[in-house]
Design an enzyme around this catalytic site. Structure first.
Site, PDB file in Angstrom:
ATOM      1  N   LYS A   1       0.811  -1.223   0.000  1.00 25.96           N
ATOM      2  CA  LYS A   1       0.000   0.000   0.000  1.00 25.96           C
ATOM      3  C   LYS A   1       0.842   1.270   0.000  1.00 25.96           C
ATOM      4  O   LYS A   1       0.440   2.282  -0.583  1.00 25.96           O
ATOM      5  CB  LYS A   1      -0.964  -0.010   1.186  1.00 25.96           C
ATOM      6  CG  LYS A   1      -2.005  -1.108   1.075  1.00 25.96           C
ATOM      7  CD  LYS A   1      -3.062  -1.018   2.151  1.00 25.96           C
ATOM      8  CE  LYS A   1      -4.075  -2.135   1.933  1.00 25.96           C
ATOM      9  NZ  LYS A   1      -5.260  -2.024   2.749  1.00 25.96           N
TER      10      LYS A   1
ATOM     11  N   HIS B   1     -15.028  -3.156   8.128  1.00 24.63           N
ATOM     12  CA  HIS B   1     -14.290  -2.762   6.932  1.00 24.63           C
ATOM     13  C   HIS B   1     -14.383  -3.776   5.819  1.00 24.63           C
ATOM     14  O   HIS B   1     -13.536  -3.816   4.924  1.00 24.63           O
ATOM     15  CB  HIS B   1     -12.822  -2.478   7.260  1.00 24.63           C
ATOM     16  CG  HIS B   1     -12.648  -1.409   8.302  1.00 24.63           C
ATOM     17  ND1 HIS B   1     -13.254  -0.175   8.208  1.00 24.63           N
ATOM     18  CD2 HIS B   1     -11.962  -1.400   9.468  1.00 24.63           C
ATOM     19  CE1 HIS B   1     -12.936   0.539   9.268  1.00 24.63           C
ATOM     20  NE2 HIS B   1     -12.174  -0.165  10.051  1.00 24.63           N
TER      21      HIS B   1
ATOM     22  N   ARG C   1      -7.167  -8.133  -9.369  1.00 14.68           N
ATOM     23  CA  ARG C   1      -7.843  -9.416  -9.599  1.00 14.68           C
ATOM     24  C   ARG C   1      -9.301  -9.152  -9.930  1.00 14.68           C
ATOM     25  O   ARG C   1      -9.750  -8.018  -9.889  1.00 14.68           O
ATOM     26  CB  ARG C   1      -7.784 -10.247  -8.313  1.00 14.68           C
ATOM     27  CG  ARG C   1      -8.340  -9.451  -7.122  1.00 14.68           C
ATOM     28  CD  ARG C   1      -8.510 -10.276  -5.882  1.00 14.68           C
ATOM     29  NE  ARG C   1      -8.583  -9.478  -4.687  1.00 14.68           N
ATOM     30  CZ  ARG C   1      -9.660  -8.870  -4.219  1.00 14.68           C
ATOM     31  NH1 ARG C   1     -10.796  -8.943  -4.894  1.00 14.68           N
ATOM     32  NH2 ARG C   1      -9.630  -8.172  -3.108  1.00 14.68           N
TER      33      ARG C   1
HETATM   34  P1  ADP Z   1      -8.314  -3.755   2.813  1.00 14.25           P
HETATM   35  O1  ADP Z   1      -7.178  -3.861   1.844  1.00 14.25           O
HETATM   36  O2  ADP Z   1      -8.060  -4.479   4.082  1.00 14.25           O
HETATM   37  O3  ADP Z   1      -9.642  -4.068   2.195  1.00 14.25           O
HETATM   38  P2  ADP Z   1      -8.721  -0.895   2.441  1.00 14.25           P
HETATM   39  O4  ADP Z   1      -7.579   0.022   2.488  1.00 14.25           O
HETATM   40  O5  ADP Z   1      -9.257  -1.263   1.095  1.00 14.25           O
HETATM   41  O6  ADP Z   1      -8.363  -2.217   3.254  1.00 14.25           O
HETATM   42  O7  ADP Z   1      -9.919  -0.312   3.317  1.00 14.25           O
HETATM   43  C1  ADP Z   1     -11.083  -1.061   3.593  1.00 14.25           C
HETATM   44  C2  ADP Z   1     -12.133  -0.182   4.242  1.00 14.25           C
HETATM   45  O8  ADP Z   1     -11.627   0.411   5.449  1.00 14.25           O
HETATM   46  C3  ADP Z   1     -12.591   1.004   3.424  1.00 14.25           C
HETATM   47  O9  ADP Z   1     -13.588   0.662   2.501  1.00 14.25           O
HETATM   48  C4  ADP Z   1     -13.081   1.948   4.502  1.00 14.25           C
HETATM   49  O10 ADP Z   1     -14.345   1.550   4.997  1.00 14.25           O
HETATM   50  C5  ADP Z   1     -12.094   1.742   5.620  1.00 14.25           C
HETATM   51  N1  ADP Z   1     -10.965   2.687   5.526  1.00 14.25           N
HETATM   52  C6  ADP Z   1      -9.741   2.441   5.026  1.00 14.25           C
HETATM   53  N2  ADP Z   1      -8.949   3.530   5.100  1.00 14.25           N
HETATM   54  C7  ADP Z   1      -9.693   4.512   5.648  1.00 14.25           C
HETATM   55  C8  ADP Z   1      -9.458   5.892   5.988  1.00 14.25           C
HETATM   56  N3  ADP Z   1      -8.276   6.478   5.780  1.00 14.25           N
HETATM   57  N4  ADP Z   1     -10.478   6.585   6.548  1.00 14.25           N
HETATM   58  C9  ADP Z   1     -11.676   6.013   6.778  1.00 14.25           C
HETATM   59  N5  ADP Z   1     -11.957   4.734   6.491  1.00 14.25           N
HETATM   60  C10 ADP Z   1     -10.989   3.982   5.931  1.00 14.25           C
END
Ligand code: ADP
Length: 502
Positions: free
Chosen positions: A116, A235, A292
């Site tokens: 990331k 999440h 993916r």
């Molecule tokens: P993963 O790779 O574990 O799926 P992500 O980075 O895609 O993690 O984030 C998944 C979810 O977490 C997002 O859809 C959101 O709901 C929450 N989230 C992630 N980063 C943030 C942030 N900076 N602020 C608020 N919510 C966040």
């Protein structure tokens, strides 16, 4: 085109890939663990190869056995599905080294987007807006405090290698920081084998909106519009819809253009998804890229008419995209509910088991993607998702009406529990119906049914089971009465089965 493809996955996505292959007249090879001998994907494939004991690390995650299975069956290409090896550059390389085609992006693109922090750097350089935060990996608590002082609380601590909603913690005050940091580092190490972490601004009530992309080996990249995925728990996505009720035409165009730019910046090929967080002012920020096919791809297929899995396979075989950006439009609206074997009364803990009775919804605008059937066992070893229910309508209202109707048609009973009632509740919630929700909606609003509210339904369920047993009816043995999940009302079913009158 390939003659034979091995699918290195299980469950509904393995069945989904088999379907795409059938339509392309490609033979399919399934792999299966001992727990999946009777699984649907094994029954559906042309060939099936056992790859080991139930734990995924001993079967679905054994590179050597998967490649050996492909060799033995003469498969030319491997589709990884989602999860398992789908975002593993090492696997993609091993497949190529074995002289086979990996149906997915180049390993380099997986690697760049898999970390990331590296992805944030690349995107920033490409002019893609990212969530404000630390430009690089952090190492000490003091560094975190310095970033927090700059961007202000609340902040989000994130594992660089994180995924699946794991390895992140929100921190609202300085006092919470030390323990949250320990938790993230611990989780990052145990789940991802890397303790690298960074900080993002915690966006207040954002919406998760993502853009589907497709890129071929000739350098054409298109986007297939957005999916709104803000209905989440811990999440993780539970319900998705397309188009997003929040996105305006101007925002859609901007997000699509940024998504294409992001994909091009890493030399992306195949199907992929750029995830964004959007704030109330419709600013959007790059969150991550999933390299993916995704669980929720079906709703994009329903509104664009494009078969994403077939395109993935054609792209891997070297074919150019058969359409240009201008050829793509969104037609109508689609909603998807993820049906999980989990127990709403027990914090949504996985609640797998044997499925005694199963009736899937059907009829206009309904699509079910599943890896199970009546009589099948949902194993405890894997993801507890048992089906994806998607509906399409001429507009959002019709798609939701159909979803409500389809959810009420859905009958599943047996040892397992499901989250069907959560979906039934959601499809009637005024805020959801109005399209006014954000990522925190479900966590804030949903209360699982209480003991009291369930009592009537349970009594009816007990009555059904008892009457069925009394009549020497086909009461499935070993079925826990409490696990019966009636659709609209167990009373209604009991009455219609004529159980109340005898
Ligand atoms: P993963 O790779 O574990 O799926 P992500 O980075 O895609 O993690 O984030 C998944 C979810 O977490 C997002 O859809 C959101 O709901 C929450 N989230 C992630 N980063 C943030 C942030 N900076 N602020 C608020 N919510 C966040």
């Amino acid at each position: 085109m390939f003659k034979r493809v091995l699918i290195a996955n299980r469950g509904e996505i393995a069945v989904r890939v088999i379907r795409a292959c059938r339509e392309l007249e490609i033979e399919t090879v399934a792999i299966f663990s001992d727990a999946d001998r009777a699984a649907l994907h094994v029954r559906e494939a042309d060939f099936a190869v056992p790859v080991g004991p139930p734990p995924a690390t001993d079967s679905y995650l054994r590179i050597d056995r998967i490649i050996e299975a492909a060799r033995r069956t003469g498969a030319e290409a491997i589709h990884p599905g989602y999860g398992f090896f789908s975002e593993n550059a090492g696997f993609a390389r091993a497949v190529a080294e074995a002289g086979l085609v990996f149906i997915g992006p180049p390993p380099g693109a997986i690697e760049k987007m898999g970390d990331k922090v590296e992805a944030r750097k690349l995107m920033t350089a490409a002019g893609v807006p990212v969530v404000p935060g630390s430009p690089d990996v952090l190492e000490t608590e003091a560094q975190v405090r310095a970033v927090a002082a700059e961007i202000g609380f609340p902040i989000m601590l994130k594992a660089a290698a994180g995924g699946g909603g794991k390895g992140m913690r929100e921190v609202h005050r300085g006092e919470e920081l030390a323990s949250a940091l320990r938790a993230v580092i611990g989780e990052a190490k145990s789940s991802f084998g890397s303790s690298r972490f960074y900080v993002e601004k915690y966006l207040n009530r954002p919406r998760h909106i993502e853009v589907q992309v497709l890129a071929d080996t000739q350098g054409h990249t298109v986007h297939l519009f957005e999916r709104e995925c803000s209905i989440q728990r811990r999440h993780q996505k539970v319900v998705e819809e397309s188009p997003s009720p929040f996105v305006t035409p101007a925002m859609r165009q901007a997000m699509g253009a940024v998504a294409v730019r992001a994909a091009k910046a890493v030399g992306y090929v195949s199907a992929g998804t750029i995830e964004f967080l959007a704030d109330a002012d419709r600013n959007f920020y790059f969150l991550e890229m999933n390299t993916r096919i995704q669980v929720e791809h079906a709703i994009t297929e329903l509104v664009t008419g494009v078969d994403l899995v077939k395109e993935q396979i054609r792209i891997a075989a070297g074919a150019p995209l058969p359409f240009k950006q201008a050829d793509l439009t969104q037609r109508g609206a689609a909603v998807e509910c993820r049906i999980y074997a989990e127990d709403p009364e027990n914090g949504f803990a996985p609640a797998p088991g044997k499925i005694a009775t199963l009736r899937f919804p059907d009829g206009p605008g309904v699509r079910v993607d599943t890896g199970v059937y009546q009589g099948a066992e949902v194993p405890i070893h894997y993801d507890p998702m048992i089906a994806k229910l998607a509906t399409w309508g001429r507009d959002r209202g019709e798609a939701i009406d159909r979803m409500r109707r389809a959810l009420d048609e859905f009958v599943i009973a047996g040892e397992l529990r499901t989250n069907l009632d959560l979906h039934r509740w959601l499809m009637r919630h005024p805020q959801f119906l109005g399209g006014e929700y954000d990522n925190n909606f479900l966590e804030k609003e949903y209360r699982p049914p209480t003991e009291e509210s369930l009592e009537g339904e349970r009594l009816a369920a007990i009555l059904m089971a008892a009457a069925a047993a009394y009549k020497n009816h086909s009461a499935p043995t070993g079925v826990k009465i409490m696990a019966l999940q009636p659709p609209a009302s167990a009373w209604k079913i009991a009455a219609r089965l004529d159980l109340l009158r005898r």
